[in-house]
Design a protein around this motif. Structure first.
Motif, mmCIF file in Angstrom:
data_model
loop_
_atom_site.group_PDB
_atom_site.id
_atom_site.type_symbol
_atom_site.label_atom_id
_atom_site.label_comp_id
_atom_site.label_asym_id
_atom_site.label_seq_id
_atom_site.Cartn_x
_atom_site.Cartn_y
_atom_site.Cartn_z
ATOM 1 N N THR A 182 0.841 -1.204 0.000
ATOM 2 C CA THR A 182 0.000 0.000 0.000
ATOM 3 C C THR A 182 0.870 1.247 0.000
ATOM 4 O O THR A 182 1.933 1.274 0.618
ATOM 5 N N ASP A 183 0.400 2.269 -0.710
ATOM 6 C CA ASP A 183 1.106 3.541 -0.841
ATOM 7 C C ASP A 183 2.440 3.372 -1.583
ATOM 8 O O ASP A 183 3.394 4.083 -1.313
ATOM 9 N N ASN A 184 2.458 2.420 -2.516
ATOM 10 C CA ASN A 184 3.663 2.206 -3.318
ATOM 11 C C ASN A 184 3.505 2.728 -4.745
ATOM 12 O O ASN A 184 4.363 2.491 -5.592
ATOM 13 N N GLY A 185 2.378 3.405 -5.009
ATOM 14 C CA GLY A 185 2.177 4.038 -6.305
ATOM 15 C C GLY A 185 1.776 3.107 -7.422
ATOM 16 O O GLY A 185 1.673 3.539 -8.571
ATOM 17 N N ILE A 186 1.538 1.817 -7.114
ATOM 18 C CA ILE A 186 1.115 0.887 -8.160
ATOM 19 C C ILE A 186 -0.090 0.086 -7.684
ATOM 20 O O ILE A 186 -0.285 -0.131 -6.481
ATOM 21 N N GLY A 187 -0.902 -0.353 -8.626
ATOM 22 C CA GLY A 187 -1.940 -1.334 -8.351
ATOM 23 C C GLY A 187 -2.962 -0.949 -7.313
ATOM 24 O O GLY A 187 -3.590 0.106 -7.376
ATOM 25 N N VAL A 188 -3.118 -1.840 -6.330
ATOM 26 C CA VAL A 188 -4.186 -1.728 -5.340
ATOM 27 C C VAL A 188 -3.605 -1.536 -3.950
ATOM 28 O O VAL A 188 -2.407 -1.695 -3.718
ATOM 29 N N ALA A 189 -4.475 -1.204 -3.014
ATOM 30 C CA ALA A 189 -4.094 -1.079 -1.603
ATOM 31 C C ALA A 189 -4.673 -2.250 -0.825
ATOM 32 O O ALA A 189 -5.806 -2.669 -1.069
ATOM 33 N N GLY A 190 -3.912 -2.777 0.128
ATOM 34 C CA GLY A 190 -4.409 -3.815 1.016
ATOM 35 C C GLY A 190 -5.073 -3.201 2.230
ATOM 36 O O GLY A 190 -4.647 -2.148 2.717
ATOM 37 N N ALA A 191 -6.101 -3.847 2.743
ATOM 38 C CA ALA A 191 -6.799 -3.325 3.920
ATOM 39 C C ALA A 191 -5.852 -3.168 5.100
ATOM 40 O O ALA A 191 -5.953 -2.216 5.874
ATOM 41 N N GLY A 192 -4.904 -4.093 5.234
ATOM 42 C CA GLY A 192 -3.977 -4.058 6.362
ATOM 43 C C GLY A 192 -2.722 -3.247 6.118
ATOM 44 O O GLY A 192 -1.792 -3.288 6.920
ATOM 45 N N TRP A 193 -2.649 -2.520 5.002
ATOM 46 C CA TRP A 193 -1.560 -1.614 4.617
ATOM 47 C C TRP A 193 -0.192 -2.286 4.769
ATOM 48 O O TRP A 193 0.340 -2.844 3.835
ATOM 49 N N GLY A 194 0.392 -2.265 5.960
ATOM 50 C CA GLY A 194 1.752 -2.779 6.151
ATOM 51 C C GLY A 194 1.811 -4.215 6.637
ATOM 52 O O GLY A 194 2.903 -4.713 6.935
ATOM 53 N N CYS A 195 0.678 -4.898 6.725
ATOM 54 C CA CYS A 195 0.703 -6.277 7.234
ATOM 55 C C CYS A 195 1.444 -7.185 6.263
ATOM 56 O O CYS A 195 1.591 -6.890 5.073
ATOM 57 N N ARG A 196 1.923 -8.327 6.795
ATOM 58 C CA ARG A 196 2.614 -9.315 5.967
ATOM 59 C C ARG A 196 1.841 -10.628 6.005
ATOM 60 O O ARG A 196 0.932 -10.802 6.815
ATOM 61 N N LEU A 197 2.245 -11.540 5.134
ATOM 62 C CA LEU A 197 1.483 -12.762 4.916
ATOM 63 C C LEU A 197 2.286 -14.008 5.294
ATOM 64 O O LEU A 197 3.457 -14.135 4.908
ATOM 65 N N ALA A 198 1.640 -14.888 6.043
ATOM 66 C CA ALA A 198 2.145 -16.241 6.235
ATOM 67 C C ALA A 198 1.326 -17.122 5.302
ATOM 68 O O ALA A 198 0.187 -17.484 5.603
ATOM 69 N N VAL A 199 1.892 -17.436 4.141
ATOM 70 C CA VAL A 199 1.162 -18.148 3.095
ATOM 71 C C VAL A 199 1.188 -19.650 3.379
ATOM 72 O O VAL A 199 2.247 -20.221 3.666
ATOM 73 N N VAL A 200 0.030 -20.291 3.310
ATOM 74 C CA VAL A 200 -0.068 -21.748 3.406
ATOM 75 C C VAL A 200 -0.916 -22.210 2.223
ATOM 76 O O VAL A 200 -2.078 -21.836 2.090
ATOM 77 N N LYS A 201 -0.316 -23.042 1.358
ATOM 78 C CA LYS A 201 -0.983 -23.467 0.131
ATOM 79 C C LYS A 201 -1.580 -24.867 0.292
ATOM 80 O O LYS A 201 -0.951 -25.766 0.835
ATOM 81 N N PHE A 202 -2.807 -25.031 -0.210
ATOM 82 C CA PHE A 202 -3.451 -26.341 -0.258
ATOM 83 C C PHE A 202 -2.849 -27.170 -1.406
ATOM 84 O O PHE A 202 -2.272 -26.621 -2.335
ATOM 85 N N PRO A 203 -3.087 -28.478 -1.373
ATOM 86 C CA PRO A 203 -2.674 -29.306 -2.522
ATOM 87 C C PRO A 203 -3.335 -28.837 -3.808
ATOM 88 O O PRO A 203 -4.489 -28.392 -3.803
ATOM 89 N N GLU A 204 -2.604 -28.949 -4.885
ATOM 90 C CA GLU A 204 -3.130 -28.448 -6.147
ATOM 91 C C GLU A 204 -4.320 -29.238 -6.654
ATOM 92 O O GLU A 204 -5.115 -28.736 -7.434
ATOM 93 N N ASP A 205 -4.495 -30.507 -6.197
ATOM 94 C CA ASP A 205 -5.672 -31.235 -6.648
ATOM 95 C C ASP A 205 -6.945 -30.669 -6.037
ATOM 96 O O ASP A 205 -8.050 -30.969 -6.479
ATOM 97 N N ALA A 206 -6.787 -29.807 -5.014
ATOM 98 C CA ALA A 206 -7.955 -29.126 -4.450
ATOM 99 C C ALA A 206 -8.588 -28.181 -5.468
ATOM 100 O O ALA A 206 -9.766 -27.869 -5.400
ATOM 101 N N LEU A 207 -7.792 -27.752 -6.447
ATOM 102 C CA LEU A 207 -8.291 -26.774 -7.399
ATOM 103 C C LEU A 207 -9.385 -27.348 -8.293
ATOM 104 O O LEU A 207 -10.120 -26.624 -8.939
ATOM 105 N N SER A 208 -9.507 -28.667 -8.349
ATOM 106 C CA SER A 208 -10.557 -29.262 -9.163
ATOM 107 C C SER A 208 -11.894 -29.251 -8.453
ATOM 108 O O SER A 208 -12.894 -29.687 -9.000
ATOM 109 N N GLY A 209 -11.950 -28.752 -7.240
ATOM 110 C CA GLY A 209 -13.249 -28.599 -6.613
ATOM 111 C C GLY A 209 -13.315 -28.814 -5.131
ATOM 112 O O GLY A 209 -14.322 -28.498 -4.517
ATOM 113 N N GLY A 210 -12.306 -29.349 -4.497
ATOM 114 C CA GLY A 210 -12.455 -29.599 -3.071
ATOM 115 C C GLY A 210 -11.143 -29.648 -2.324
ATOM 116 O O GLY A 210 -10.069 -29.782 -2.913
ATOM 117 N N ILE A 211 -11.249 -29.520 -1.001
ATOM 118 C CA ILE A 211 -10.083 -29.549 -0.125
ATOM 119 C C ILE A 211 -10.369 -30.551 0.975
ATOM 120 O O ILE A 211 -11.415 -30.481 1.630
#
Length: 560
Positions: free
Chosen positions: A200-229
């Motif tokens: 946020t406030d970097n002059g490009i794209g969109v702003a995040g609601a949490g502005w300076g917050c960071r992300l702990a990303v956890v990805k599901f298995p890719e076979d979930a993309l066919s419809g379920g987890i």
């Protein structure tokens, strides 16, 4: 293999509505300048200037600024006596404190400031592309905190690690049952991550609601993309995010019945004080499915109930967008522009550079949701409760980071209590549409930090001849710490003084509401004394492990 796995649907990936802004209503930060603004009964320019000179001579105030002569307004300074005289002066209409007010913090991201032109049917003129944040009063929240240090658990389909608005916001990246968490073939995870914590406030794209917050990303298995987890992936994902030290976890998925195993995992995260946020159903049903049903199992109308927050989606008209309703709904956030044909197809957010299944082979057979901002096409519109939930998650993390002394119950309650509504809880929007400014302001004023006190006295005193006791002055040091600069302490209320003689028990001997010392009348013996402070929020200082002071009262000297 698939028949043995429970299927979970990703909530909110339909391609429907988003876009427009109204000024938030939260009060901005302000401070007195130490000066006063004076208006006069007759405020012509010449007459006001002459009146000010005469008033200064009569009252003792001093000119302190240029004022606004054309409006007949003068700026002055003065002590209490001079100001009292000024207010009583027959030529003066009013005397008021001059305030220094802050500019509302608004980021420079194009989507926040650029009018919507791609989808204009039903969109009021001047409505910005990214309208929802202002309507949810995030600018007022950003005046207090920009979320630096807040950490959001993004348990979803992964994140495009090359997205220009997300690349620098990833604190950790894990995969449960799969690999490469910084790729996102589906787009859902990248979109929800951007709504929460896009740069946020970097002059490009969109702003995040949490502005300076960071992300702990956890990805599901890719076979979930066919419809379920599968359940085990949900459970492992929540556990992984919780162990990364997040303050809130976004769960934009759900459906079906719950299980003891899932409930146990919810308990595990809640025991760490983590705010769990689940998206409600995208259908107008009262059963939101799990994990939402684990967070508010039919008890949402009770403000103090629940282990987390269940978020339904509102649209531009501030009404429920045909999504989940009823007693499992905690509150709402914007997730659609219109649950129908009007406006853009959802909220704008970050999106992977790769082609995703929902886009189809051509725009005509897909969602027509991808959007270029500037020259970058890493953005898209998506609609649903999945888009509403991460905005609440980001706010929950900001609140937790701003005031780390709050309990989980405190955080859940204040987010619901400060939501924008006409009355109490309703089945349509729960406790109302989230109001970030009010939530942050409530969080900084909710004092959960105990005051600090210390008793001090002479270590040895002697009773005078002819007396059976002596008066000992106990001095009381006291303070009500804020804990962090942005927090507002409730102020110190009183001090309880505890005393023990010899090997006896401690007993409270005095409550001092004013002053910095008390007098105790003590007979000869060995005394131990400690104090416990109490503040106006009801916080009470814990008893110390050992006394603040040990005082020996000696007998009077005998005559020789």
């Amino acid at each position: 293999m698939r028949s043995r796995r429970r299927r979970w649907t990703l909530i909110g990936v339909a391609c429907l509505g988003a876009i427009a802004a109204l000024a938030p209503t939260g009060a901005e930060a302000a401070r007195p300048t130490g000066r006063y603004l004076v208006t006069f009964e007759h405020h012509g320019t010449a007459r006001s200037s002459a009146a000010l000179g005469a008033v200064m001579a009569r009252t003792g105030v001093a000119k302190a600024g240029r004022g606004v002569p054309s409006m007949g307004i003068a700026t002055v300074r003065g002590g209490p006596l001079a100001l009292r005289k000024l207010r009583r002066d027959r030529t003066v209409r009013s005397v008021s404190i001059e305030w220094e007010r802050d500019l509302r913090r608004m980021p420079n991201d194009p989507a926040v400031n650029t009018p919507e032109t791609s989808f204009t049917n039903g969109v009021p003129a001047g409505t910005p592309v990214q309208w929802a944040l202002a309507r949810e009063n995030f600018p007022a929240a950003w005046n207090v905190t920009t979320g630096q240090g807040a950490l959001v658990g993004a348990v979803d389909t992964g994140v495009d690690g090359g997205d220009p608005d997300l690349a620098g916001k990833i604190a950790s990246a894990d995969a449960v049952g799969t690999t490469n968490p910084l790729s996102d073939p589906d787009g859902h995870g990248t979109h929800t991550a951007g709504l929460a914590c896009a740069a946020t406030d970097n002059g490009i794209g969109v702003a995040g609601a949490g502005w300076g917050c960071r992300l702990a990303v956890v990805k599901f298995p890719e076979d979930a993309l066919s419809g379920g987890i599968a359940d085990e992936d949900i459970i492992d994902g929540i556990r992984t995010a919780a162990d990364r030290g997040v303050q809130a976890i976004n769960m934009s998925f759900g459906g079906g019945k719950t299980s003891p195993a899932l409930s146990q995992t919810i308990d595990y995260a809640a025991s760490k004080g983590i705010v769990l946020v689940a998206a409600a159903s995208n259908d107008p049903t009262q059963d939101q499915g799990a994990p939402a049903s684990e967070l508010q199992p039919g008890n949402a109308p009770n403000l103090a109930a629940g282990r987390g927050l269940v978020v339904t989606a509102a649209d531009f008209s501030d009404t429920r967008a045909g999504t989940g309703l009823g007693p499992q709904i905690s509150l709402a956030a914007y997730g659609f522009f219109d649950d129908g044909p009007l406006g853009p197809p959802g909220l704008i957010s970050t999106y992977p550079g790769n082609q995703t299944p929902r886009e189809g082979v051509t725009p005509l057979d897909g969602c027509n949701c991808r959007r270029t901002l500037g020259s970058d096409s890493h953005y898209a519109y998506l609609a649903g409760t999945s888009m509403a939930a991460p905005q609440v998650t980001a706010l929950a993390a900001m609140v937790a980071n701003l005031n780390p002394f709050l309990s989980l119950r405190d955080k859940l309650t204040l987010l619901k209590q400060t939501a924008r509504r006409s009355g109490g809880w309703t089945p349509e929007l729960g406790w109302g549409i989230v109001d970030a400014g009010k939530a942050v302001d409530a969080a900084r004023r909710l004092d959960r930090l105990a005051p600090v006190s210390r008793a001090r006295a002479s270590r040895s005193v002697r009773v005078r001849r002819g007396r059976s006791a002596v008066k000992v002055r106990v001095r009381l040091g006291r303070s009500d710490p804020r804990g962090r600069p942005a927090l507002i302490a409730s102020h110190y209320r009183s001090t309880d003084l505890y005393l023990r003689r010899g090997g006896g028990r401690y007993r409270r001997v005095r409550r001092a509401a004013r002053g910095t010392s008390v007098l105790l009348t003590l007979k000869p013996g060995t005394y131990r004394v400690y104090s416990r402070g109490r503040d106006k929020a009801g916080n009470v200082e814990a008893a110390p492990r050992k006394a603040d002071v040990r005082t020996l009262v000696l007998k009077a000297k005998r005559k020789r």
